[in-house]
Design a protein around this motif. Structure first.
Motif, PDB file in Angstrom:
ATOM      1  N   GLY A  76       0.792  -1.221   0.000  1.00  0.00           N
ATOM      2  CA  GLY A  76       0.000   0.000   0.000  1.00  0.00           C
ATOM      3  C   GLY A  76       0.819   1.264   0.000  1.00  0.00           C
ATOM      4  O   GLY A  76       1.839   1.351  -0.692  1.00  0.00           O
ATOM      5  N   ASP A  77       0.407   2.229   0.804  1.00  0.00           N
ATOM      6  CA  ASP A  77       0.934   3.588   0.743  1.00  0.00           C
ATOM      7  C   ASP A  77       2.008   3.858   1.785  1.00  0.00           C
ATOM      8  O   ASP A  77       1.950   3.367   2.910  1.00  0.00           O
ATOM      9  N   ALA A  78       2.993   4.659   1.378  1.00  0.00           N
ATOM     10  CA  ALA A  78       4.063   5.111   2.266  1.00  0.00           C
ATOM     11  C   ALA A  78       4.472   6.510   1.827  1.00  0.00           C
ATOM     12  O   ALA A  78       4.761   6.728   0.649  1.00  0.00           O
ATOM     13  N   ASN A  79       4.508   7.431   2.747  1.00  0.00           N
ATOM     14  CA  ASN A  79       4.831   8.818   2.406  1.00  0.00           C
ATOM     15  C   ASN A  79       5.247   9.591   3.653  1.00  0.00           C
ATOM     16  O   ASN A  79       4.937   9.171   4.775  1.00  0.00           O
ATOM     17  N   PRO A  80       5.909  10.713   3.502  1.00  0.00           N
ATOM     18  CA  PRO A  80       6.132  11.583   4.652  1.00  0.00           C
ATOM     19  C   PRO A  80       4.820  12.244   5.068  1.00  0.00           C
ATOM     20  O   PRO A  80       3.998  12.602   4.228  1.00  0.00           O
ATOM     21  N   ASP A  81       4.628  12.377   6.364  1.00  0.00           N
ATOM     22  CA  ASP A  81       3.534  13.162   6.929  1.00  0.00           C
ATOM     23  C   ASP A  81       4.104  14.426   7.550  1.00  0.00           C
ATOM     24  O   ASP A  81       5.087  14.362   8.300  1.00  0.00           O
ATOM     25  N   VAL A  82       3.501  15.558   7.253  1.00  0.00           N
ATOM     26  CA  VAL A  82       3.784  16.788   7.978  1.00  0.00           C
ATOM     27  C   VAL A  82       2.568  17.034   8.864  1.00  0.00           C
ATOM     28  O   VAL A  82       1.478  17.327   8.368  1.00  0.00           O
ATOM     29  N   VAL A  83       2.749  16.854  10.182  1.00  0.00           N
ATOM     30  CA  VAL A  83       1.648  16.959  11.142  1.00  0.00           C
ATOM     31  C   VAL A  83       1.748  18.298  11.855  1.00  0.00           C
ATOM     32  O   VAL A  83       2.751  18.583  12.521  1.00  0.00           O
ATOM     33  N   LEU A  84       0.710  19.119  11.727  1.00  0.00           N
ATOM     34  CA  LEU A  84       0.682  20.459  12.316  1.00  0.00           C
ATOM     35  C   LEU A  84      -0.563  20.624  13.177  1.00  0.00           C
ATOM     36  O   LEU A  84      -1.650  20.209  12.786  1.00  0.00           O
ATOM     37  N   GLY A  85      -0.405  21.263  14.343  1.00  0.00           N
ATOM     38  CA  GLY A  85      -1.576  21.531  15.153  1.00  0.00           C
ATOM     39  C   GLY A  85      -1.249  21.672  16.627  1.00  0.00           C
ATOM     40  O   GLY A  85      -0.074  21.674  17.011  1.00  0.00           O
ATOM     41  N   PRO A  86      -2.267  21.772  17.444  1.00  0.00           N
ATOM     42  CA  PRO A  86      -3.676  21.848  17.049  1.00  0.00           C
ATOM     43  C   PRO A  86      -4.059  23.245  16.562  1.00  0.00           C
ATOM     44  O   PRO A  86      -3.606  24.248  17.107  1.00  0.00           O
ATOM     45  N   LEU A  87      -4.899  23.272  15.546  1.00  0.00           N
ATOM     46  CA  LEU A  87      -5.406  24.517  14.992  1.00  0.00           C
ATOM     47  C   LEU A  87      -6.748  24.808  15.656  1.00  0.00           C
ATOM     48  O   LEU A  87      -7.709  24.045  15.492  1.00  0.00           O
ATOM     49  N   ASP A  88      -6.825  25.905  16.444  1.00  0.00           N
ATOM     50  CA  ASP A  88      -8.035  26.187  17.207  1.00  0.00           C
ATOM     51  C   ASP A  88      -8.934  27.229  16.551  1.00  0.00           C
ATOM     52  O   ASP A  88      -9.837  27.782  17.187  1.00  0.00           O
ATOM     53  N   ALA A  89      -8.698  27.503  15.271  1.00  0.00           N
ATOM     54  CA  ALA A  89      -9.535  28.429  14.505  1.00  0.00           C
ATOM     55  C   ALA A  89      -9.686  27.879  13.095  1.00  0.00           C
ATOM     56  O   ALA A  89      -8.920  27.016  12.673  1.00  0.00           O
ATOM     57  N   PRO A  90     -10.673  28.341  12.346  1.00  0.00           N
ATOM     58  CA  PRO A  90     -10.809  27.875  10.961  1.00  0.00           C
ATOM     59  C   PRO A  90      -9.559  28.178  10.141  1.00  0.00           C
ATOM     60  O   PRO A  90      -8.887  29.190  10.370  1.00  0.00           O
ATOM     61  N   LEU A  91      -9.247  27.297   9.203  1.00  0.00           N
ATOM     62  CA  LEU A  91      -8.106  27.515   8.322  1.00  0.00           C
ATOM     63  C   LEU A  91      -8.339  28.788   7.513  1.00  0.00           C
ATOM     64  O   LEU A  91      -9.391  28.975   6.906  1.00  0.00           O
ATOM     65  N   SER A  92      -7.341  29.677   7.512  1.00  0.00           N
ATOM     66  CA  SER A  92      -7.506  30.988   6.900  1.00  0.00           C
ATOM     67  C   SER A  92      -6.648  31.115   5.649  1.00  0.00           C
ATOM     68  O   SER A  92      -5.441  30.884   5.684  1.00  0.00           O
ATOM     69  N   PHE A  93      -7.288  31.480   4.526  1.00  0.00           N
ATOM     70  CA  PHE A  93      -6.549  31.762   3.301  1.00  0.00           C
ATOM     71  C   PHE A  93      -6.300  33.277   3.207  1.00  0.00           C
ATOM     72  O   PHE A  93      -6.411  33.982   4.203  1.00  0.00           O
ATOM     73  N   GLY A  94      -5.943  33.767   2.045  1.00  0.00           N
ATOM     74  CA  GLY A  94      -5.616  35.168   1.909  1.00  0.00           C
ATOM     75  C   GLY A  94      -4.218  35.490   2.414  1.00  0.00           C
ATOM     76  O   GLY A  94      -3.940  36.616   2.851  1.00  0.00           O
ATOM     77  N   GLN A  95      -3.317  34.485   2.363  1.00  0.00           N
ATOM     78  CA  GLN A  95      -1.923  34.642   2.781  1.00  0.00           C
ATOM     79  C   GLN A  95      -1.800  35.046   4.251  1.00  0.00           C
ATOM     80  O   GLN A  95      -0.843  35.715   4.645  1.00  0.00           O
ATOM     81  N   HIS A  96      -2.770  34.631   5.046  1.00  0.00           N
ATOM     82  CA  HIS A  96      -2.720  34.910   6.485  1.00  0.00           C
ATOM     83  C   HIS A  96      -2.000  33.775   7.201  1.00  0.00           C
ATOM     84  O   HIS A  96      -2.380  32.619   7.051  1.00  0.00           O
ATOM     85  N   GLU A  97      -0.975  34.083   7.939  1.00  0.00           N
ATOM     86  CA  GLU A  97      -0.196  33.053   8.642  1.00  0.00           C
ATOM     87  C   GLU A  97      -0.809  32.757   9.999  1.00  0.00           C
ATOM     88  O   GLU A  97      -1.132  33.665  10.768  1.00  0.00           O
ATOM     89  N   GLN A  98      -0.966  31.468  10.273  1.00  0.00           N
ATOM     90  CA  GLN A  98      -1.504  31.023  11.556  1.00  0.00           C
ATOM     91  C   GLN A  98      -0.458  30.185  12.273  1.00  0.00           C
ATOM     92  O   GLN A  98       0.260  29.393  11.644  1.00  0.00           O
ATOM     93  N   LEU A  99      -0.382  30.315  13.577  1.00  0.00           N
ATOM     94  CA  LEU A  99       0.606  29.605  14.378  1.00  0.00           C
ATOM     95  C   LEU A  99      -0.053  28.465  15.152  1.00  0.00           C
ATOM     96  O   LEU A  99      -1.176  28.594  15.646  1.00  0.00           O
ATOM     97  N   VAL A 100       0.662  27.356  15.246  1.00  0.00           N
ATOM     98  CA  VAL A 100       0.201  26.210  16.027  1.00  0.00           C
ATOM     99  C   VAL A 100       1.317  25.800  16.972  1.00  0.00           C
ATOM    100  O   VAL A 100       2.469  26.215  16.826  1.00  0.00           O
TER     101      VAL A 100
END
Length: 344
Positions: free
Chosen positions: A13-37
């Motif tokens: 089956g599948d094998a790949n790198p995972d980039v795990v980020l979080g926890p994100l306590d707000a909705p994911l924001s686009f518009g080039q807005h940087e969010q910190l976790v």
């Protein structure tokens, strides 16, 4: 003369790198807005790869068959599997396609969003599974059914060949990004699958899709799995979903997080409670559960004991970020059961 096995487990089956980020306590924001976790981790991912590592950690002799790209991500995957004692001789390098890559965004409530670039997954097929390994393994496990269309189409033949030599088989379908859940394609595979290992949401989706005509089921998504349709009624409980899936001839093991797990063989229902845990990260917990169940089955444990051992493996794997860093040894899993009043 009985067939002689040189390998405990072959995982395909599948094998790949995972980039795990979080926890994100707000909705994911686009518009080039940087969010910190609070945390970020680069680790080994892919349901099949995490399961293979968990099984090796539990003491099984494990080989992996799949495909990676000729890139840094692929070299990371091979090194990670090698370091965890998994034989990567059959991990094929694709000269043109990239290694898959997944970003996992976690939330404080334990939920997560998963973004995957498929890369080599779409090209992985039966030619990536050496016949020598298929014949050598006591058990063959496949994962991420819906991400690997060519391999999925070949599973009835691959599993059938393994079973013809006395091996057992298991499948963890994982999520279907399309929402279709392939009701017309799965029966042939389930007929040669000894253990189907979905989580609760996947079990409901799979059984719901099987309950309605294909033209309707193609529109079913995981958020609608407990609803009724004019053309058919979807199972409204995990037990009902497991029973519906077991009717295809497979033994169904449904993972339900902290609430434990349910097993259904077509006539008998077994349940086990979850092991108390304070999870740091639930990524890969279901794959570690799969590893625990298969390892227990290969040791000759009963389904009830295998279910309990698997639940312990899933819970213990949540002690650290990423799918593999906190996977338990066999002794650690048994000790966790003992602390909670369960003895194998």
């Amino acid at each position: 003369m009985p067939h002689t096995f040189d390998l405990d487990l072959l995982v395909i089956g599948d094998a790949n790198p995972d980039v795990v980020l979080g926890p994100l306590d707000a909705p994911l924001s686009f518009g080039q807005h940087e969010q910190l976790v609070d945390s970020g981790l680069l680790t080994l991912g892919g349901s099949a790869a995490i399961m293979a590592c968990g099984a090796a950690r539990l003491g099984l002799k494990v080989a992996f068959a799949g495909r990676i790209g000729d890139d840094d991500a692929g070299r990371f995957v091979r090194t990670a599997l090698d370091e965890r004692g998994v034989d990567t001789t059959a991990l094929r390098v694709d000269p043109t396609l990239a290694t898959p890559l997944t970003v996992v965004l976690t939330r404080p409530d334990g939920d997560r969003a998963i973004l995957t670039s498929p890369g080599t997954l779409t090209a992985t097929g039966p030619e990536d599974v050496p016949e020598s390994l298929l014949h050598a393994a006591r058990h063959v496990h496949a994962a991420s059914y819906f991400l690997l269309p060519q391999l999925a189409a070949a599973l009835p033949e691959l599993f059938g060949a393994a079973r013809s030599r006395g091996a057992t088989t298991s499948l963890d379908t994982n999520d279907d990004p399309s929402g279709g859940w392939a009701p017309d394609a799965l029966p042939a595979t389930l007929a040669v699958t000894d253990f189907l290992l979905p989580n609760a949401q996947e079990a409901l989706a799979l059984s719901a899709a099987a309950a309605v005509p294909s033209a309707v089921s193609s529109r079913i998504t995981s958020s609608h799995t407990a609803s009724s349709s004019a053309a058919g009624t979807a199972p409204e409980s995990i037990e009902a979903a497991a029973a519906a899936l077991a009717a295809h001839g497979t033994h169904v093991i449904v993972k339900n997080g902290a609430d434990g797990a349910v097993a259904h063989d077509g006539s008998t229902v077994l349940r086990t409670d979850g092991i108390p845990a304070r999870p740091v990260d639930t990524v890969g917990a279901g794959d570690s559960f799969d590893a625990g169940f298969v390892a227990a089955h290969l040791r000759g444990l009963s389904t009830a004991d295998s279910l309990a051992l698997a639940a312990a493996c899933g819970a213990l794997s949540t002690r650290a970020h990423g799918g593999t860093p906190a996977q338990p040894t066999w002794d650690e899993a048994v000790a966790a059961l003992s602390r909670n009043g369960k003895n194998l």
